[in-house]
Design a protein around this motif. Structure first.
Motif, mmCIF file in Angstrom:
data_model
loop_
_atom_site.group_PDB
_atom_site.id
_atom_site.type_symbol
_atom_site.label_atom_id
_atom_site.label_comp_id
_atom_site.label_asym_id
_atom_site.label_seq_id
_atom_site.Cartn_x
_atom_site.Cartn_y
_atom_site.Cartn_z
ATOM 1 N N PRO A 156 39.622 48.618 34.521
ATOM 2 C CA PRO A 156 38.668 48.065 33.554
ATOM 3 C C PRO A 156 37.689 47.128 34.241
ATOM 4 C CG PRO A 156 40.890 47.990 32.679
ATOM 5 C CD PRO A 156 41.016 48.372 34.130
ATOM 6 N N SER A 157 36.519 46.953 33.634
ATOM 7 C CA SER A 157 35.497 46.101 34.232
ATOM 8 C C SER A 157 36.030 44.690 34.419
ATOM 9 C CB SER A 157 34.252 46.065 33.338
ATOM 10 O OG SER A 157 34.585 45.592 32.047
ATOM 11 N N ALA A 158 35.621 44.077 35.525
ATOM 12 C CA ALA A 158 36.087 42.729 35.828
ATOM 13 C C ALA A 158 35.623 41.758 34.759
ATOM 14 C CB ALA A 158 35.558 42.308 37.196
ATOM 15 N N ASP A 159 36.501 40.815 34.407
ATOM 16 C CA ASP A 159 36.114 39.838 33.404
ATOM 17 C C ASP A 159 35.388 38.677 34.060
ATOM 18 O OD1 ASP A 159 39.539 38.610 33.094
ATOM 19 O OD2 ASP A 159 38.055 38.347 34.677
ATOM 20 N N THR A 160 35.195 37.609 33.325
ATOM 21 C CA THR A 160 34.424 36.485 33.840
ATOM 22 C C THR A 160 35.306 35.331 34.304
ATOM 23 O OG1 THR A 160 34.191 35.750 31.559
ATOM 24 C CG2 THR A 160 32.371 36.992 32.483
ATOM 25 N N ALA A 161 36.555 35.604 34.582
ATOM 26 C CA ALA A 161 37.451 34.540 35.030
ATOM 27 C C ALA A 161 36.995 33.993 36.381
ATOM 28 C CB ALA A 161 38.877 35.067 35.142
ATOM 29 N N PRO A 162 37.012 32.664 36.559
ATOM 30 C CA PRO A 162 36.598 32.066 37.837
ATOM 31 C C PRO A 162 37.458 32.546 38.995
ATOM 32 C CG PRO A 162 36.722 30.409 36.098
ATOM 33 C CD PRO A 162 37.355 31.654 35.544
ATOM 34 N N SER A 163 36.857 32.611 40.183
ATOM 35 C CA SER A 163 37.585 32.987 41.390
ATOM 36 C C SER A 163 37.492 31.864 42.412
ATOM 37 C CB SER A 163 37.005 34.278 41.983
ATOM 38 O OG SER A 163 35.702 34.064 42.466
ATOM 39 N N ASP A 164 38.295 31.957 43.458
ATOM 40 C CA ASP A 164 38.325 30.903 44.482
ATOM 41 C C ASP A 164 37.011 30.811 45.244
ATOM 42 O OD1 ASP A 164 40.922 30.352 43.755
ATOM 43 O OD2 ASP A 164 41.797 31.681 45.273
ATOM 44 N N ASP A 165 36.217 31.880 45.229
ATOM 45 C CA ASP A 165 34.965 31.896 45.988
ATOM 46 C C ASP A 165 33.801 31.259 45.226
ATOM 47 O OD1 ASP A 165 36.255 33.242 48.042
ATOM 48 O OD2 ASP A 165 35.781 35.219 47.184
ATOM 49 N N ASP A 166 33.992 30.932 43.970
ATOM 50 C CA ASP A 166 32.912 30.375 43.157
ATOM 51 C C ASP A 166 32.696 28.890 43.457
ATOM 52 O OD1 ASP A 166 32.617 32.808 41.864
ATOM 53 O OD2 ASP A 166 34.056 32.273 40.288
ATOM 54 N N VAL A 170 29.075 27.800 39.175
ATOM 55 C CA VAL A 170 29.436 29.155 38.759
ATOM 56 C C VAL A 170 30.788 29.161 38.067
ATOM 57 C CG1 VAL A 170 30.033 31.472 39.578
ATOM 58 C CG2 VAL A 170 28.042 30.281 40.527
ATOM 59 N N ALA A 171 31.722 28.367 38.566
ATOM 60 C CA ALA A 171 33.044 28.298 37.956
ATOM 61 C C ALA A 171 32.949 27.771 36.521
ATOM 62 C CB ALA A 171 33.953 27.399 38.787
ATOM 63 N N MET A 172 32.082 26.792 36.290
ATOM 64 C CA MET A 172 31.917 26.244 34.946
ATOM 65 C C MET A 172 31.273 27.277 34.016
ATOM 66 S SD MET A 172 30.675 22.329 35.696
ATOM 67 C CE MET A 172 30.464 22.017 33.948
ATOM 68 N N ILE A 173 30.295 28.022 34.544
ATOM 69 C CA ILE A 173 29.635 29.059 33.746
ATOM 70 C C ILE A 173 30.638 30.126 33.340
ATOM 71 C CG2 ILE A 173 27.951 30.937 33.818
ATOM 72 C CD1 ILE A 173 26.255 29.160 35.674
ATOM 73 N N LYS A 174 31.429 30.580 34.277
ATOM 74 C CA LYS A 174 32.421 31.621 34.003
ATOM 75 C C LYS A 174 33.487 31.121 33.025
ATOM 76 C CE LYS A 174 32.191 34.461 38.189
ATOM 77 N NZ LYS A 174 32.976 34.998 39.330
ATOM 78 N N GLU A 175 33.872 29.874 33.187
ATOM 79 C CA GLU A 175 34.891 29.325 32.302
ATOM 80 C C GLU A 175 34.400 29.301 30.857
ATOM 81 O OE1 GLU A 175 38.549 27.628 31.226
ATOM 82 O OE2 GLU A 175 37.907 28.546 33.106
ATOM 83 N N LEU A 176 33.159 28.894 30.656
ATOM 84 C CA LEU A 176 32.586 28.866 29.312
ATOM 85 C C LEU A 176 32.473 30.275 28.738
ATOM 86 C CD1 LEU A 176 29.782 26.189 29.798
ATOM 87 C CD2 LEU A 176 31.751 26.007 28.269
ATOM 88 N N LEU A 177 32.024 31.209 29.562
ATOM 89 C CA LEU A 177 31.895 32.594 29.115
ATOM 90 C C LEU A 177 33.249 33.171 28.732
ATOM 91 C CD1 LEU A 177 29.346 33.976 31.741
ATOM 92 C CD2 LEU A 177 28.915 33.660 29.299
#
Length: 252
Positions: A156-166, A170-177
């Motif tokens: 399945p398509s990757a979700d918006t969960a934060p990764s260690d490389d962010d 970007v981590a805050m944006i993904k967390e909100l999404l």
């Protein structure tokens, strides 16, 4: 798409069960009208459901803000994680369920969520009451067949969960999404996927009922953009991006 107020308040949409079928509609779809309701054939049962001979499966529908998309809830898990969007039949090679649904006349695209299936019709002049019986039958036949929703080698398509490389922004944006926006958008039969952040611009891909929804841009700008800007000052704007297959499907 969810409205601005729904996004900000993080409210889900109460499911409204569509009741398009009559007794004859059940019969034409090869289904059985619930036995407890045979005495009053023109009255809908308290909890409408569609019955497969020898098996019982509950399939409900929920309207979306997009009049050309309808959300089907089979009452069981569709995808264990993530979502999958199929813009056309040629994209459905990895999903036996999607392939079966694309065989139905009037089905333009298929979107698979955690516990729902969003169907978009190809022609707004084709009424849902014509498409629904075939979709109900296809969903029930599939889930009683034992086939996998997607092939084992498909992801399945990757979700918006934060990764260690962010980085932090970007981590805050993904967390909100991932925690505040996507759940509400999925309530409306769609999804939003992170596609990048550059020069203050957040790039998002809309899926499912959101793809061609008349209110998608309002939601994108007045809803998602305002929320991201409130929590992440580095965000200047939000833009929608589309894949090539979606661009081609929109031109058909």
């Amino acid at each position: 798409m969810a409205t601005y107020r729904q996004v900000v308040r993080l409210l889900g949409i109460s499911a409204r069960i569509s009741r398009p079928l009559t007794v004859s509609g059940y019969q034409s779809a090869g289904l059985h009208w619930p036995s407890h309701n045979t005495a009053v054939p023109n009255r809908w049962p308290q909890n409408p459901h569609w019955v497969v001979p020898g098996r019982t499966m509950f399939v409900q529908t929920q309207d979306t803000p997009n009049p050309n998309s309808l959300k089907f809830l089979p009452g069981r898990t569709v995808l264990e994680s993530g979502t999958m969007n199929f813009a056309g039949p040629r994209d459905a090679h990895c999903s036996p369920l999607a392939r079966q649904l694309f065989r139905i006349e009037g089905v333009k695209s298929v979107f698979l969520g955690p516990d729902f299936i969003t169907i978009s019709r190809s022609d707004e002049n084709m009424e849902w009451k014509v498409i629904k019986p075939d979709v109900f039958a296809a969903i029930m036949d599939f889930f009683t067949s034992g086939l996998p929703v997607v092939n084992e080698d498909s992801t399945p398509s990757a979700d918006t969960a934060p990764s260690d490389d962010d980085d932090e922004v970007v981590a805050m944006i993904k967390e909100l999404l991932d925690t505040r926006i996507r759940p509400t958008v999925q309530e409306d039969g769609g999804d939003v996927v992170y596609r990048g952040f550059e020069d203050g611009i957040v790039k998002l891909k809309l899926q499912g009922s959101c793809t061609s929804c008349p209110s998608s841009m309002v939601t994108l700008k007045s809803g998602i953009q305002n929320m991201l800007q409130f929590y992440v000052p580095e965000v200047e704007s939000v833009e929608q991006v589309k894949d090539e297959d979606e661009e081609e499907a929109a031109q058909v």
